[in-house]
Design a protein around this motif. Structure first.
Motif, PDB file in Angstrom:
ATOM      1  N   LEU A 103       0.788  -1.398  -0.083  1.00  0.00           N
ATOM      2  CA  LEU A 103       0.120  -0.257  -0.195  1.00  0.00           C
ATOM      3  C   LEU A 103       0.773   1.136   0.146  1.00  0.00           C
ATOM      4  N   VAL A 104       1.948   1.165   0.043  1.00  0.00           N
ATOM      5  CA  VAL A 104       2.986   1.895   0.276  1.00  0.00           C
ATOM      6  C   VAL A 104       3.469   2.781  -0.800  1.00  0.00           C
ATOM      7  N   ALA A 105       4.004   1.773  -1.150  1.00  0.00           N
ATOM      8  CA  ALA A 105       4.226   1.490  -2.931  1.00  0.00           C
ATOM      9  C   ALA A 105       2.931   2.096  -4.201  1.00  0.00           C
ATOM     10  N   GLN A 106       2.221   1.199  -3.796  1.00  0.00           N
ATOM     11  CA  GLN A 106       0.349   2.278  -4.347  1.00  0.00           C
ATOM     12  C   GLN A 106      -0.430   2.858  -3.422  1.00  0.00           C
ATOM     13  N   ALA A 107       0.209   4.035  -3.166  1.00  0.00           N
ATOM     14  CA  ALA A 107      -0.198   4.787  -2.382  1.00  0.00           C
ATOM     15  C   ALA A 107      -0.859   5.574  -3.073  1.00  0.00           C
ATOM     16  N   ALA A 108      -1.030   6.028  -4.507  1.00  0.00           N
ATOM     17  CA  ALA A 108      -1.469   6.962  -5.439  1.00  0.00           C
ATOM     18  C   ALA A 108      -2.878   6.247  -6.009  1.00  0.00           C
ATOM     19  N   THR A 109      -2.976   4.628  -5.725  1.00  0.00           N
ATOM     20  CA  THR A 109      -4.297   4.120  -6.334  1.00  0.00           C
ATOM     21  C   THR A 109      -5.229   4.135  -5.085  1.00  0.00           C
ATOM     22  N   LEU A 110      -5.171   4.689  -4.003  1.00  0.00           N
ATOM     23  CA  LEU A 110      -6.055   4.392  -2.907  1.00  0.00           C
ATOM     24  C   LEU A 110      -6.475   5.734  -2.935  1.00  0.00           C
ATOM     25  N   PRO A 111      -7.679   5.809  -2.526  1.00  0.00           N
ATOM     26  CA  PRO A 111      -9.141   6.760  -1.891  1.00  0.00           C
ATOM     27  C   PRO A 111      -8.427   8.248  -2.253  1.00  0.00           C
ATOM     28  N   ALA A 112      -8.523   9.257  -2.568  1.00  0.00           N
ATOM     29  CA  ALA A 112      -8.201  10.396  -2.030  1.00  0.00           C
ATOM     30  C   ALA A 112      -8.478  10.584  -0.731  1.00  0.00           C
ATOM     31  N   ASP A 131       2.816   4.627   9.590  1.00  0.00           N
ATOM     32  CA  ASP A 131       3.658   6.143   9.726  1.00  0.00           C
ATOM     33  C   ASP A 131       4.415   5.639   7.961  1.00  0.00           C
ATOM     34  N   ALA A 132       5.030   4.713   7.657  1.00  0.00           N
ATOM     35  CA  ALA A 132       5.432   4.295   6.112  1.00  0.00           C
ATOM     36  C   ALA A 132       3.955   4.710   5.230  1.00  0.00           C
ATOM     37  N   LEU A 133       2.940   4.991   5.105  1.00  0.00           N
ATOM     38  CA  LEU A 133       1.860   5.214   5.010  1.00  0.00           C
ATOM     39  C   LEU A 133       1.818   6.066   4.855  1.00  0.00           C
ATOM     40  N   GLN A 134       1.633   6.827   6.079  1.00  0.00           N
ATOM     41  CA  GLN A 134       1.065   8.629   6.085  1.00  0.00           C
ATOM     42  C   GLN A 134       2.559   9.335   5.756  1.00  0.00           C
ATOM     43  N   ALA A 135       3.200   8.784   5.772  1.00  0.00           N
ATOM     44  CA  ALA A 135       4.209   9.632   4.931  1.00  0.00           C
ATOM     45  C   ALA A 135       4.646   9.950   3.349  1.00  0.00           C
ATOM     46  N   VAL A 136       3.747   8.293   2.750  1.00  0.00           N
ATOM     47  CA  VAL A 136       4.152   8.873   1.679  1.00  0.00           C
ATOM     48  C   VAL A 136       2.610   9.526   1.150  1.00  0.00           C
ATOM     49  N   ARG A 137       1.432   9.321   2.110  1.00  0.00           N
ATOM     50  CA  ARG A 137       0.033  10.455   1.834  1.00  0.00           C
ATOM     51  C   ARG A 137      -0.320  11.317   3.364  1.00  0.00           C
ATOM     52  N   PRO A 138       1.084  12.310   3.051  1.00  0.00           N
ATOM     53  CA  PRO A 138       0.825  13.372   4.099  1.00  0.00           C
ATOM     54  C   PRO A 138      -0.927  13.722   3.868  1.00  0.00           C
ATOM     55  N   ASP A 139      -1.307  13.694   2.756  1.00  0.00           N
ATOM     56  CA  ASP A 139      -3.223  14.563   3.137  1.00  0.00           C
ATOM     57  C   ASP A 139      -3.333  13.592   3.563  1.00  0.00           C
TER      58      ASP A 139
END
Length: 174
Positions: A103-112, A131-139
């Motif tokens: 999900l970290v590498a594919q974070a852009a495919t997750l819903p807005a 934390d790793a997912l939050q780092a690539v999806r600070p929004d």
């Protein structure tokens, strides 16, 4: 046996049925492996065809990679974590494209709209996954709790309130 592909198919099927009935889901909420499954369901054509099309997703105490989920399963089964490489190899042989189940590498495919909930005392799934997912999806919205661990987080009032406010802001407690 329940497997991630079955979870993914069930989520996509249910969302499709709800949409066909005129009540499309506003969010998918997943806990632990269910959270990873919900995230994977949003990755186009990873498991089966299509993707889970929901405006929001809530991940509660969820591993963010297949490796992390495998490590969690080994701990829960009382098996040595040293077997993670062996099991990952077997999963790859079975057709799991391990790098895409990330999900970290594919974070852009997750819903807005994304809410990441995790307890810092979680001994089953390290908070580092969140934390790793939050780092690539600070929004993404985030909630870190401090005393519920992996299991009790589902019963925690602050978690219920945060999830309700995220999914149904009109029902949020002020």
């Amino acid at each position: 046996m329940a497997t991630m592909p079955l979870f993914v198919a069930a989520l996509r099927g249910l969302a499709g049925e709800l949409a066909a009935e005129g009540t499309p889901p506003v969010a998918a909420i997943g806990y632990s492996l269910g959270g990873l499954s919900a995230g994977v369901a949003c990755i186009p054509d990873l498991v089966g065809t299509g993707r889970l099309a929901v405006p929001g997703i809530v991940l509660i105490a969820s591993p963010t990679t297949l490796r992390s989920a495998t490590r969690q399963w080994l701990r829960m089964a009382g098996e040595p974590e040293a077997r993670v490489d062996e099991l990952m190899e077997r999963l790859i042989q079975l057709g799991y494209d391990a790098p895409r189940y990330d999900l970290v590498a594919q974070a852009a495919t997750l819903p807005a709209r994304l809410l990441i909930v995790h307890d810092i005392a979680d001994e089953d799934v390290p908070v580092g996954d969140a934390d790793a997912l939050q780092a690539v999806r600070p929004d993404a919205a985030a909630l870190r709790t401090e005393r519920y661990g992996h299991g009790r987080i589902l019963l925690a009032r602050p978690v219920a309130e945060a999830v309700t406010a995220f999914v149904r802001p009109d029902l949020a407690v002020s």
